[in-house]
Design an enzyme around this catalytic site. Sequence first.
Site, PDB file in Angstrom:
ATOM      1  N   SER A 163       0.811  -1.216   0.000  1.00  0.00           N
ATOM      2  CA  SER A 163       0.000   0.000   0.000  1.00  0.00           C
ATOM      3  C   SER A 163       0.841   1.262   0.000  1.00  0.00           C
ATOM      4  O   SER A 163       0.489   2.254  -0.642  1.00  0.00           O
ATOM      5  CB  SER A 163      -0.914   0.020   1.236  1.00  0.00           C
ATOM      6  OG  SER A 163      -1.822  -1.044   1.233  1.00  0.00           O
ATOM      7  N   CYS A 164       1.927   1.253   0.761  1.00  0.00           N
ATOM      8  CA  CYS A 164       2.627   2.494   1.095  1.00  0.00           C
ATOM      9  C   CYS A 164       4.079   2.459   0.648  1.00  0.00           C
ATOM     10  O   CYS A 164       4.782   1.472   0.894  1.00  0.00           O
ATOM     11  CB  CYS A 164       2.596   2.726   2.606  1.00  0.00           C
ATOM     12  SG  CYS A 164       0.977   2.497   3.345  1.00  0.00           S
ATOM     13  N   ASN A 218       4.310   8.591   4.451  1.00  0.00           N
ATOM     14  CA  ASN A 218       3.703   8.118   3.211  1.00  0.00           C
ATOM     15  C   ASN A 218       2.484   8.975   2.867  1.00  0.00           C
ATOM     16  O   ASN A 218       2.197   9.976   3.528  1.00  0.00           O
ATOM     17  CB  ASN A 218       3.301   6.650   3.359  1.00  0.00           C
ATOM     18  CG  ASN A 218       2.122   6.494   4.316  1.00  0.00           C
ATOM     19  OD1 ASN A 218       2.107   7.090   5.390  1.00  0.00           O
ATOM     20  ND2 ASN A 218       1.145   5.696   3.943  1.00  0.00           N
ATOM     21  N   LEU A 219       1.756   8.559   1.865  1.00  0.00           N
ATOM     22  CA  LEU A 219       0.622   9.337   1.362  1.00  0.00           C
ATOM     23  C   LEU A 219      -0.425   9.618   2.432  1.00  0.00           C
ATOM     24  O   LEU A 219      -1.013  10.697   2.460  1.00  0.00           O
ATOM     25  CB  LEU A 219      -0.021   8.590   0.185  1.00  0.00           C
ATOM     26  CG  LEU A 219      -1.258   9.228  -0.428  1.00  0.00           C
ATOM     27  CD1 LEU A 219      -0.892  10.527  -1.120  1.00  0.00           C
ATOM     28  CD2 LEU A 219      -1.929   8.271  -1.400  1.00  0.00           C
ATOM     29  N   CYS A 220      -0.677   8.655   3.308  1.00  0.00           N
ATOM     30  CA  CYS A 220      -1.745   8.815   4.301  1.00  0.00           C
ATOM     31  C   CYS A 220      -1.222   9.088   5.703  1.00  0.00           C
ATOM     32  O   CYS A 220      -1.986   9.047   6.668  1.00  0.00           O
ATOM     33  CB  CYS A 220      -2.647   7.587   4.305  1.00  0.00           C
ATOM     34  SG  CYS A 220      -3.480   7.305   2.727  1.00  0.00           S
ATOM     35  N   GLU A 273       0.520   7.472   7.871  1.00  0.00           N
ATOM     36  CA  GLU A 273       0.552   6.481   8.947  1.00  0.00           C
ATOM     37  C   GLU A 273       1.711   5.497   8.845  1.00  0.00           C
ATOM     38  O   GLU A 273       1.966   4.751   9.790  1.00  0.00           O
ATOM     39  CB  GLU A 273      -0.780   5.703   8.989  1.00  0.00           C
ATOM     40  CG  GLU A 273      -0.855   4.459   8.122  1.00  0.00           C
ATOM     41  CD  GLU A 273      -1.034   4.732   6.633  1.00  0.00           C
ATOM     42  OE1 GLU A 273      -1.255   3.777   5.871  1.00  0.00           O
ATOM     43  OE2 GLU A 273      -0.966   5.906   6.232  1.00  0.00           O
ATOM     44  N   THR A 309     -11.040   4.994   4.488  1.00  0.00           N
ATOM     45  CA  THR A 309     -12.289   5.681   4.157  1.00  0.00           C
ATOM     46  C   THR A 309     -13.229   4.803   3.342  1.00  0.00           C
ATOM     47  O   THR A 309     -14.427   4.726   3.630  1.00  0.00           O
ATOM     48  CB  THR A 309     -11.989   6.981   3.388  1.00  0.00           C
ATOM     49  OG1 THR A 309     -11.049   7.751   4.136  1.00  0.00           O
ATOM     50  CG2 THR A 309     -13.247   7.793   3.173  1.00  0.00           C
ATOM     51  N   SER A 310     -12.713   4.135   2.321  1.00  0.00           N
ATOM     52  CA  SER A 310     -13.552   3.292   1.469  1.00  0.00           C
ATOM     53  C   SER A 310     -13.671   1.873   2.011  1.00  0.00           C
ATOM     54  O   SER A 310     -14.761   1.295   2.021  1.00  0.00           O
ATOM     55  CB  SER A 310     -12.986   3.255   0.047  1.00  0.00           C
ATOM     56  OG  SER A 310     -13.015   4.532  -0.544  1.00  0.00           O
TER      57      SER A 310
END
EC number: 1.17.4.1
Length: 767
Positions: free
Chosen positions: A243-244, A460-462, A464, A633-634
């Site tokens: 993911s990251c 990273n993007l989010c 965390e 979120t999704s």
Amino acid sequence: MHPTLISAPISSSANDAHAGTSQGSHQGHRIQVIRRDGSSTPLNIGKIRAVVDWACLGLEVNSIALEAGLTTRLREGISTREIQDNLISCALEMCSPNEPDWRYVAGRLHVWSLWKDTLVRRGYQYGQYLRTVQTKVTNGEYDSRILTYSEGELQEAGCWINSDWDTDYDYAGAVLLTSRYLLPNELPQEALLTCALLLASVEAPDRRLQWARRFYESIAARRISLATPILANLRVPGGSLTSCFIVAMEDNLESIFGEITNAARISKNGGGVGVNVSRIRATGSWVMGKPNASGGVIPWTKLLNDTAIAVNQGGRRAGAVTVGLDVWHLDVPEFLEMQAENGDQRRKAYDIFPQLILPDEFMRRVINKEDWTLVDPYEVREKMGIELAELWGEQFEGAYREIESNLDTTITLYKRINARELFKQIMRTQVETGMPYLSFKDTINKANPNKHLGYIPGTNLCCESFSNVTPGQDAHCCNLVSLNLANLDLQDIAGVSQIAVRMLDNTIELTAPPFADAKSHNNKYRTIGVGAMGLADWLAKRRLNYDELADINRLFEEIGYWCTQSSMELAKERGAYPAFPGSDWQKGLLIGSKPVSWFQANAAKPERWEKLSNDIQTHGIRNSHITAIAPNTSSSLVQGCTASILPVYSRFFYDKWAKGTVPIAPPFIGNCFWFYPENKTMDQRKVVKAVAAIQQWTDTGISMELLFNLNAGIYFPEEPERSLNAKDIFDTLVMAWEAGCKAIYYIRTVQKDDFKDSSDGCVACAN
């Protein structure tokens, strides 16, 4: 959760339940219905009633109302698909805060339609899993590694499938699962079982079926949520499960274009990436000895922006890139204006996600209203031999003061600015655009267990997930799952944590890293991220408030302990991660590089932490980082729970999707309505305190969004005319740093005069 169903009224043929040859009438004459196979047959009200009764079974709804709503929409020549869609529309229209279960009725009807479509297209539904696997491997849809299992093992695994789990999704979850994650002619439990089998395929042959079943039951019962790359890519050949990512650019063309290429590879495989550009020389710096020749970081950021758009995650959506810049960089003011509409459009980047990296020294100067110096990293590097981007903590502070003492004599390209004024500019940009993200560099690196091998440049993007990054050598990468707290009790945490950690460690063997630096990092650090979602549900179910920090601490101590303990047990079995020697783990430090004495003073069960420290020093630990809480979120919609560890934006609202307006509500709204505090009216200092409490037990990071309602009377009932002001937001952001939060993800705002009731659409946190 809602009761599962013993069986659904599915016919053995491809005929639809809405049609048949029995007598049925409507408005005095027999209506002809068009089946999915194109044939015509008289309408059979009895079969419609059977489907409606099945979809409503065990839920707090009136099935007669749904049937009555449908009868007004029947007409000559209507198709069974239209009947199904009308039933779903009726159910969604009747959904309300008082009758939230209608969204589960709509979800079951959506799944029913999927079952029927699959039956028509391939001739069978559940019950022939081996045939499904063989067909999809032959067609190149499934990774051939699934055939490491024998036919007998695959047949046995197929017997584990419980189609009742398909009926537990509400409409939003059912639609997302089927549209985003399923392959053509694939049913939900087939997808989840195949994921579980592949996750267990690296286990010893005599134990892999045992682990596969545990994996499957945890995933199918929605106790563990697989991150999107795992759920979407694991079954297909050559998929990346990560993911990251974080990469960092050196100040040369080879590195810059190399990392842009790496970002493209990451985006192609559906990952999000953080790109640190702090080493790149500033605007007006020297190029090949010529002064005032450099264009700074903005042109390279724009290239990353355009790369993210061009390499659009396999056609699914635009790539996602956060560009990180240390706050001492001379280009910071222009970086903050990079997404403003005015100015030179050639120096704008509207599709990336800006991130600023803040050291403690900057925050102290902000509080004290002292000056801050922006410098060119190239000049500092060339004239003083200091690579400022690599420094943090006391080393950074000493080097930075040395630089400031050499202004005008050695360092000529710089700008002095009041730190408080710069922070105000950051805040204005956040309120206008939601960004930049803020990463607290010293807090992040103090908690880094691998200080002996490098440093963490940003998030990273989010926000965390992060670990050591070395340009041209190691690019941070991390595979994620989340525990669904809505479906767990405290006594479940130990077992589900063991499964989650083992799953993720297996993904490191199964993934196909998109470039060499990612593979190197995977092998060296074995970074994973077990997260959590549904905290708001866990609290509501127990009639607890969001500021019940003692209960939150107890829950996340359990998660932190059992995830860490599970990684230690894996090290006994498989060995420690290669970079373990010299790490803080080896020195006896635990989560967040904290000493055992901290856990003895703060843990509910201090004695087990001391034993864990000793065990790790003896046996090692399998993964350098273990826990990280993503925004979800999704995926939380698929899981039927609230996102991450944040309060709900609203207890009940309608979201606008391509399929129409969809009701969104937390799972326990019917019985626990008032125990779901709404984030849109919550003092965000409560959120900061909760995140800070959770961070103590989380070794990586937490995606912390803050939502500020700018309307009058929201936070100050005793002063109905007062609204939130800049100082209130400032105090909350500073509090986050002081409380030990590692990063601030989005800043959301509900603008003045744009405040919505709970029944209206979510305007402030749409993703």
